[in-house]
Design a protein around this motif. Structure first.
Motif, PDB file in Angstrom:
ATOM      1  N   HIS A 172      -1.953  -2.592 -10.319  1.00 29.84           N
ATOM      2  CA  HIS A 172      -2.004  -1.426  -9.437  1.00 29.84           C
ATOM      3  C   HIS A 172      -3.462  -0.976  -9.332  1.00 29.84           C
ATOM      4  CE1 HIS A 172       2.428  -0.457  -9.246  1.00 29.84           C
ATOM      5  NE2 HIS A 172       2.377  -1.356 -10.222  1.00 29.84           N
ATOM      6  N   VAL A 173      -3.895  -0.698  -8.112  1.00 35.32           N
ATOM      7  CA  VAL A 173      -5.293  -0.364  -7.859  1.00 35.32           C
ATOM      8  C   VAL A 173      -5.376   0.986  -7.147  1.00 35.32           C
ATOM      9  CG1 VAL A 173      -7.403  -1.059  -6.644  1.00 35.32           C
ATOM     10  CG2 VAL A 173      -5.927  -2.809  -7.679  1.00 35.32           C
ATOM     11  N   ILE A 230      -0.415  10.962  -8.109  1.00 38.82           N
ATOM     12  CA  ILE A 230      -0.039  10.535  -9.466  1.00 38.82           C
ATOM     13  C   ILE A 230       1.450  10.222  -9.545  1.00 38.82           C
ATOM     14  CG2 ILE A 230       0.257  11.379 -11.838  1.00 38.82           C
ATOM     15  CD1 ILE A 230      -2.447  12.895 -11.380  1.00 38.82           C
ATOM     16  N   ILE A 231       2.267  11.072  -8.931  1.00 41.17           N
ATOM     17  CA  ILE A 231       3.721  10.853  -8.955  1.00 41.17           C
ATOM     18  C   ILE A 231       4.057   9.496  -8.341  1.00 41.17           C
ATOM     19  CG2 ILE A 231       5.915  11.636  -7.971  1.00 41.17           C
ATOM     20  CD1 ILE A 231       4.783  14.524  -8.161  1.00 41.17           C
ATOM     21  N   GLY A 232       3.429   9.184  -7.217  1.00 43.53           N
ATOM     22  CA  GLY A 232       3.676   7.900  -6.566  1.00 43.53           C
ATOM     23  C   GLY A 232       3.240   6.727  -7.422  1.00 43.53           C
ATOM     24  N   HIS A 265      -3.019   1.989  -4.105  1.00 41.85           N
ATOM     25  CA  HIS A 265      -2.644   3.402  -3.992  1.00 41.85           C
ATOM     26  C   HIS A 265      -3.792   4.224  -3.419  1.00 41.85           C
ATOM     27  CE1 HIS A 265       1.015   3.079  -6.535  1.00 41.85           C
ATOM     28  NE2 HIS A 265       0.332   2.125  -7.124  1.00 41.85           N
ATOM     29  N   ARG A 266      -3.509   5.010  -2.390  1.00 46.86           N
ATOM     30  CA  ARG A 266      -4.498   5.974  -1.911  1.00 46.86           C
ATOM     31  C   ARG A 266      -4.528   7.146  -2.885  1.00 46.86           C
ATOM     32  NH1 ARG A 266      -3.965  10.769   2.299  1.00 46.86           N
ATOM     33  NH2 ARG A 266      -6.161  11.227   2.640  1.00 46.86           N
ATOM     34  N   VAL A 267      -5.721   7.454  -3.392  1.00 49.11           N
ATOM     35  CA  VAL A 267      -5.913   8.636  -4.237  1.00 49.11           C
ATOM     36  C   VAL A 267      -6.990   9.478  -3.563  1.00 49.11           C
ATOM     37  CG1 VAL A 267      -6.536   9.520  -6.516  1.00 49.11           C
ATOM     38  CG2 VAL A 267      -5.286   7.359  -6.319  1.00 49.11           C
ATOM     39  N   VAL A 284       0.854  -1.191   0.000  1.00 50.46           N
ATOM     40  CA  VAL A 284       0.000   0.000   0.000  1.00 50.46           C
ATOM     41  C   VAL A 284       0.885   1.236   0.000  1.00 50.46           C
ATOM     42  CG1 VAL A 284      -1.758   1.295   1.266  1.00 50.46           C
ATOM     43  CG2 VAL A 284      -1.857  -1.210   1.197  1.00 50.46           C
ATOM     44  N   ILE A 285       0.595   2.150  -0.919  1.00 49.24           N
ATOM     45  CA  ILE A 285       1.415   3.359  -1.068  1.00 49.24           C
ATOM     46  C   ILE A 285       0.529   4.599  -0.938  1.00 49.24           C
ATOM     47  CG2 ILE A 285       2.798   4.715  -2.687  1.00 49.24           C
ATOM     48  CD1 ILE A 285       3.870   2.096  -3.814  1.00 49.24           C
ATOM     49  N   ASN A 286       0.999   5.543  -0.126  1.00 51.79           N
ATOM     50  CA  ASN A 286       0.321   6.827   0.052  1.00 51.79           C
ATOM     51  C   ASN A 286       1.355   7.908  -0.241  1.00 51.79           C
ATOM     52  OD1 ASN A 286      -1.033   9.111   0.843  1.00 51.79           O
ATOM     53  ND2 ASN A 286      -1.533   8.387   2.896  1.00 51.79           N
ATOM     54  N   SER A 287       1.232   8.525  -1.396  1.00 48.35           N
ATOM     55  CA  SER A 287       2.256   9.455  -1.861  1.00 48.35           C
ATOM     56  C   SER A 287       1.833  10.899  -1.649  1.00 48.35           C
ATOM     57  CB  SER A 287       2.522   9.208  -3.351  1.00 48.35           C
ATOM     58  OG  SER A 287       3.454  10.135  -3.855  1.00 48.35           O
TER      59      SER A 287
END
Length: 399
Positions: free
Chosen positions: A143-144, A128-130, A90-92, A7-10
Motif C-alpha cells: 500500500h502506497v 486513514i480509515i480508508g 491511497h490519496r492522502v 487507487v482509493i480516495n477515502s
C-alpha cells in the motif's frame, strides 16, 4: 508483476476507487460508495465495457464499503485476488513537512499521518480509515500513500512562509503547504506534451477549478507558488469554502457573534464560497440561477471570477511572464464561460481565447487560444488516479 493499481480516495462518509492499468493509462473500472454509516448507502460501479451497476444498501463502515467495491469488481471480471494488482495507491491530503514523495505505508507511517491530522482534520482522519480498511482486506499487497501536498514541498521560503512569530510557526507547523498537488503536477506535465515543448522550458499557470479550487505557478516543472496554504481553505473562492479572507473576521465572529472555533470552522469550510453567497455550490445550478435573473448568484459568480483573475495576474508577475495558462477539474474543464471571463480583456498580455475552440465539447486535452497568441491557453482533463497509480508503481519498484 501486474501493472494494475487499485487507487482509493477515502472521505469521511464516502469512498472513491479506480482500477488503473498503468501501462495503457486506462481505468478498467471505477466506483463511488457514498453515505457510509447512514441508514441507506449508495454504490455506483462502472467498468469499461458495461452499463453502470447501482445499488442502494446499508453500508456499516468503510471496510463494508470496500468489500462492496471488491464484489463489484469481481462481478465485472476484475478480481483482486492473488497477484492481480501490483499495489494499492491511497490519496492522502496532508503530508506536512515529513512526506513529500510517494511512501510505502507501514504502521510507523500510519502513526505519522495520524499526527498530521491536526493540520487537516477534515481530510487525514478519513484517509486513514480508508487505508486501514484496505490493508485489512488486502494484507498481501503493498500500500502506497501519495500526498496532495508533495508537489509543493519545495516552494521557495518566501512563498511558503507566513509573516507571524517564527517560533510559534515552527512549534505548530504553520506554513503554506499547498494542495491538489497531484493534479497540478500531472496537468503541467500534460501541457508540455500537448505543446510539444520541454517541461523545463515552460512557465505555466495551472487552474484546478472544482468544488475545491486552487491555482499554481509552475516554473520549468517546479511549483513556485500556489493559492492554498496551511489548509485547503486559503486562496480561490470555492464551492463551500471562502478562500482568502481578512483573518480579523475570525476574531470579530468570536467576539461579536459569540461563535466558537467549531462554528467558525463550519461557517468558513461548509457554508461559505458559492454556497454561502447564493445558496448552491453546484456550478451548473449557479449558472441556471444567473440565467433566471438571480442577483445573488450573479454576485457569487462575479466574486469567484474576480478572485480568479487576481491570482492569474499575480502569478504572471511572479513567473516573469507566462507561456501557458491551463484550466482543469470539473469547472475548469466544463465551463467555457468561466474560462472566457477569467481571461477577458488580456489581449495586450498575449492572451486571447478562440471562441469556437473554447465552446467545443471535446473531452481531449487541447489548446483553446487563437493560433498566433503569445500565451497558449489550454483545457487539460486532470487524472489524479492515473498519477497516483504511476507514483505507486514507481515507489514499490524503488523499494
Amino acid at each position: 508483476m501486474s501493472d494494475r493499481v487499485l487507487v482509493i480516495n477515502s472521505g469521511s462518509s464516502s469512498l472513491k476507487y479506480q482500477l488503473v492499468d498503468v501501462d495503457s493509462g486506462t481505468a478498467l473500472a471505477s466506483g463511488l460508495v457514498e453515505r457510509i454509516g447512514e441508514e441507506t448507502g449508495d454504490v455506483v460501479h462502472r467498468s469499461v465495457d458495461g452499463e453502470p451497476i447501482k445499488l442502494q444498501v446499508k453500508i456499516a463502515d468503510h471496510a463494508a464499503g470496500l468489500r462492496l467495491a471488491f464484489d463489484m469488481l469481481e462481478r465485472t471480471g476484475m478480481s483482486l485476488s492473488g497477484s492481480s494488482i501490483a499495489a494499492v495507491g491511497h490519496r492522502v491530503v496532508h503530508g506536512g513537512e515529513v512526506f513529500y514523495r510517494p511512501t510505502l505505508i507501514t504502521d510507523e507511517v500510519m502513526k505519522e499521518i495520524d499526527r498530521l491530522s491536526a493540520l487537516a482534520p477534515l481530510h487525514n482522519p478519513a484517509n486513514i480509515i480508508g487505508i486501514e480498511s484496505a490493508r485489512e482486506l488486502l494484507p498481501q499487497v503493498p500500500h502506497v500513500a501519495v500526498f496532495d501536498t508533495a508537489f509543493f514541498h519545495g516552494l521557495p521560503d518566501a512563498a511558503a512562509t507566513y509573516a507571524i512569530d517564527s517560533e510559534v510557526a515552527r512549534e505548530h507547523g504553520i506554513r503554506r503547504y499547498g494542495f491538489h498537488g497531484t493534479s497540478h503536477e500531472y496537468v503541467s506535465g500534460q501541457v508540455a506534451q500537448v505543446l510539444g515543448r520541454p517541461l523545463d522550458q515552460l512557465k505555466q499557470i495551472v487552474l484546478h477549478l472544482g468544488n475545491g479550487a486552487s491555482a499554481s505557478a509552475v516554473r520549468y516543472g517546479r511549483a513556485i507558488d500556489t493559492s492554498m496554504g496551511m489548509t485547503p481553505l486559503e486562496g480561490l473562492v470555492m464551492g463551500t469554502r471562502c478562500g482568502d479572507i481578512d483573518p480579523g473576521i475570525i476574531m470579530h465572529l468570536r467576539r461579536s457573534a459569540d461563535m466558537d472555533v467549531d462554528q467558525i470552522d463550519q461557517l468558513l469550510n461548509r457554508r461559505s464560497g458559492l454556497k454561502g453567497l447564493c445558496g448552491d455550490n453546484d456550478f451548473r445550478e449557479v449558472r441556471r440561477m444567473i440565467e433566471s435573473g438571480d442577483s445573488a448568484a450573479q454576485l457569487a459568480y462575479d466574486v469567484y471570477v474576480h478572485r480568479l483573475r487576481r491570482y492569474i495576474g499575480a502569478y504572471m508577475i511572479e513567473l516573469g511572464g507566462v507561456d501557458a495558462i491551463t484550466f482543469t477539474a470539473g469547472v475548469g474543464e466544463n465551463s467555457p464561460t468561466v474560462r472566457a471571463d477569467a481571461l477577458a480583456g488580456l489581449e495586450s498580455f498575449g492572451i486571447a481565447i478562440d471562441q469556437d475552440r473554447n465552446n467545443s465539447q471535446s473531452r481531449a486535452a487541447r489548446v483553446i487560444s487563437i493560433d498566433d497568441a503569445r500565451v497558449k491557453v489550454l483545457v487539460v482533463p486532470t487524472n489524479e488516479e492515473l498519477a497516483i497509480a504511476r507514483a505507486s508503481i514507481a515507489c514499490i519498484a524503488a523499494d
